[in-house]
Motif scaffolding. Structure first.
Motif, PDB file in Angstrom:
ATOM      1  N   HIS A 147       0.829  -1.200   0.000  1.00  0.00           N
ATOM      2  CA  HIS A 147       0.000   0.000   0.000  1.00  0.00           C
ATOM      3  C   HIS A 147       0.868   1.257   0.000  1.00  0.00           C
ATOM      4  O   HIS A 147       0.640   2.203  -0.783  1.00  0.00           O
ATOM      5  CB  HIS A 147      -0.918  -0.030   1.230  1.00  0.00           C
ATOM      6  CG  HIS A 147      -1.754   1.187   1.384  1.00  0.00           C
ATOM      7  ND1 HIS A 147      -2.751   1.534   0.480  1.00  0.00           N
ATOM      8  CD2 HIS A 147      -1.750   2.160   2.318  1.00  0.00           C
ATOM      9  CE1 HIS A 147      -3.313   2.650   0.865  1.00  0.00           C
ATOM     10  NE2 HIS A 147      -2.736   3.062   1.973  1.00  0.00           N
ATOM     11  N   ASN A 148       1.896   1.242   0.841  1.00  0.00           N
ATOM     12  CA  ASN A 148       2.775   2.408   0.905  1.00  0.00           C
ATOM     13  C   ASN A 148       3.630   2.560  -0.345  1.00  0.00           C
ATOM     14  O   ASN A 148       3.938   3.670  -0.774  1.00  0.00           O
ATOM     15  CB  ASN A 148       3.677   2.323   2.145  1.00  0.00           C
ATOM     16  CG  ASN A 148       2.886   2.494   3.417  1.00  0.00           C
ATOM     17  OD1 ASN A 148       1.867   3.182   3.424  1.00  0.00           O
ATOM     18  ND2 ASN A 148       3.327   1.872   4.493  1.00  0.00           N
TER      19      ASN A 148
ATOM     20  N   LYS B  85       1.483   4.243  -2.807  1.00  0.00           N
ATOM     21  CA  LYS B  85       1.291   5.663  -2.439  1.00  0.00           C
ATOM     22  C   LYS B  85       2.535   6.472  -2.767  1.00  0.00           C
ATOM     23  O   LYS B  85       2.483   7.618  -3.198  1.00  0.00           O
ATOM     24  CB  LYS B  85       0.986   5.772  -0.941  1.00  0.00           C
ATOM     25  CG  LYS B  85      -0.481   5.651  -0.642  1.00  0.00           C
ATOM     26  CD  LYS B  85      -0.983   6.140   0.678  1.00  0.00           C
ATOM     27  CE  LYS B  85      -0.063   6.203   1.812  1.00  0.00           C
ATOM     28  NZ  LYS B  85      -0.712   6.473   3.096  1.00  0.00           N
TER      29      LYS B  85
ATOM     30  N   LYS C 188       5.716   8.450   4.662  1.00  0.00           N
ATOM     31  CA  LYS C 188       4.324   8.335   5.093  1.00  0.00           C
ATOM     32  C   LYS C 188       4.084   9.228   6.295  1.00  0.00           C
ATOM     33  O   LYS C 188       3.107   9.929   6.383  1.00  0.00           O
ATOM     34  CB  LYS C 188       4.016   6.879   5.441  1.00  0.00           C
ATOM     35  CG  LYS C 188       2.587   6.625   5.884  1.00  0.00           C
ATOM     36  CD  LYS C 188       2.483   5.314   6.619  1.00  0.00           C
ATOM     37  CE  LYS C 188       1.157   5.207   7.349  1.00  0.00           C
ATOM     38  NZ  LYS C 188       1.118   4.047   8.226  1.00  0.00           N
TER      39      LYS C 188
END
Lengths: 121, 230
Positions: free
Chosen positions: A83-84, A87, A119
């Protein structure tokens, strides 16, 4: 009627089939009928497994990435990492990530740090 | 993945040079040899700051000047590094274990003064900076860098000298050199991430980090066989 022999057609066909199945175990490489059947099954399996191979390897890479990620960081996992990654717009695929995780752990740590620090910001 | 990487072979390269470029309808494979070029920011650590010379090096003269008078016994690694740093010819057998003693002996045997030796070295193209002390450690073990390259939808991890099989690139000919980084024109090969470092040291992991050049050479066209498709 004159006696007519059927020639070598069938023999040559069976010879090819026998060559294909020469490494099979037991009667599957010795008896003609069994050899023919096993050759058909083998070809079907190979056709299916060509697409399955891609799935198996992806699964293996994911497992490896997951293992290394959980080892490195507490409360961090493969799903969060991916997910990161998306992103952060880092385009590395699972194959490369798994290879880096195994062969070059320092680099993998740096990637993790970059993603996590980014993040937090 | 490992099957796609072939050790860059000289014979293949020469074969591709000799053969005419043939564009068969079915040829889809592309063999590429990669080269990761360090930048001035990360200088190669295996050489002294010696000038490169075009003249052939005379082994006898070099041996006189390269073997410095040192008090400590050199290890094998340092011997090799000293040889590299002083630009000794390949294939030359330099016995560095006796370097300290032989240096003085050679200098005395040659009958040349210090100024003459320095002048001759300058003519050849290098200058001796000074003796290596115990505290100095100018050379580190060579650690290769790798880059991650994306061609189409496939990513490859490549090191210096690696060969990879890929789909054919649209505007590439055999023996073309393409690259990414400073001083090169970016082509259809996308460098996803350039990492300078190895197992022990990682200098940078930013995509397209400054100062890192990455070249690849299109080696040959060929039909696609089973197991070779990208």
């Amino acid at each position: 009627m004159t006696r007519v022999k059927r020639g070598y057609t069938a023999r040559r066909r069976r010879k090819k089939i026998r060559l294909f199945a020469s490494t099979f175990i037991g009667a599957h490489s010795r008896l003609t009928r069994a050899t023919t059947q096993q050759r058909m099954r083998a070809l079907v399996s190979s056709h299916l497994d060509r697409s399955r191979k891609k799935i198996y390897f992806r699964r293996l890479w994911i497992t490896r990435i997951n293992a290394v990620t959980r080892e490195e960081r507490v409360f961090y996992s493969y799903s969060k990492l991916i997910h990161n990654l998306y992103k952060r717009q880092l385009l590395l695929n699972r194959k490369i990530l798994a290879q880096i995780a195994l062969s070059n752990k320092n680099c993998f740590d740096m990637i993790l740090n970059k993603i996590i620090n980014k993040k937090i910001k | 993945m490992a099957a796609r990487r072939l050790a860059g072979s000289v014979t293949r390269h020469f074969r591709s040079l000799n053969q005419p470029i043939s564009r068969s309808l079915s040829s889809q494979a592309l063999v590429m040899r990669t080269e990761v070029i360090p930048s001035p920011q990360y200088p190669q650590q295996n050489s002294f700051s010696a000038l490169h010379s075009t003249n052939p090096l005379r082994s006898g003269d070099l041996r006189k000047l390269s073997s410095r008078s040192t008090d400590f016994s050199l290890s094998e690694d340092e011997d090799r590094e000293d040889d590299d740093g002083d630009e000794v010819e390949e294939g030359e057998s330099c016995d560095e274990e006796d370097g300290s003693v032989s240096g003085r002996k050679l200098a005395s045997r040659s009958g040349k003064s210090k100024e003459e030796m320095v002048k001759e070295a300058a003519e050849i193209g290098y200058s001796v900076v000074g003796p290596l002390t115990l505290s100095e450690n100018p050379f580190k073990l060579y650690e290769p860098a790798f880059a991650i390259v994306q061609i189409g939808s496939h990513q490859f991890k490549v090191c210096n000298g690696d060969s990879i099989f890929t789909e054919r690139l649209k505007y590439c000919e055999v023996n073309d050199k393409n690259g990414h980084g400073e001083g090169t024109v970016q082509t259809v090969v996308k460098v996803v991430m350039v990492t300078v470092g190895s197992r022990k040291i990682v200098f940078a992991t930013d995509p397209c980090c400054a100062g890192i050049g990455f070249h690849f050479i299109y080696e040959e066209d060929g039909p696609v066989f089973d197991g070779m498709c990208s």
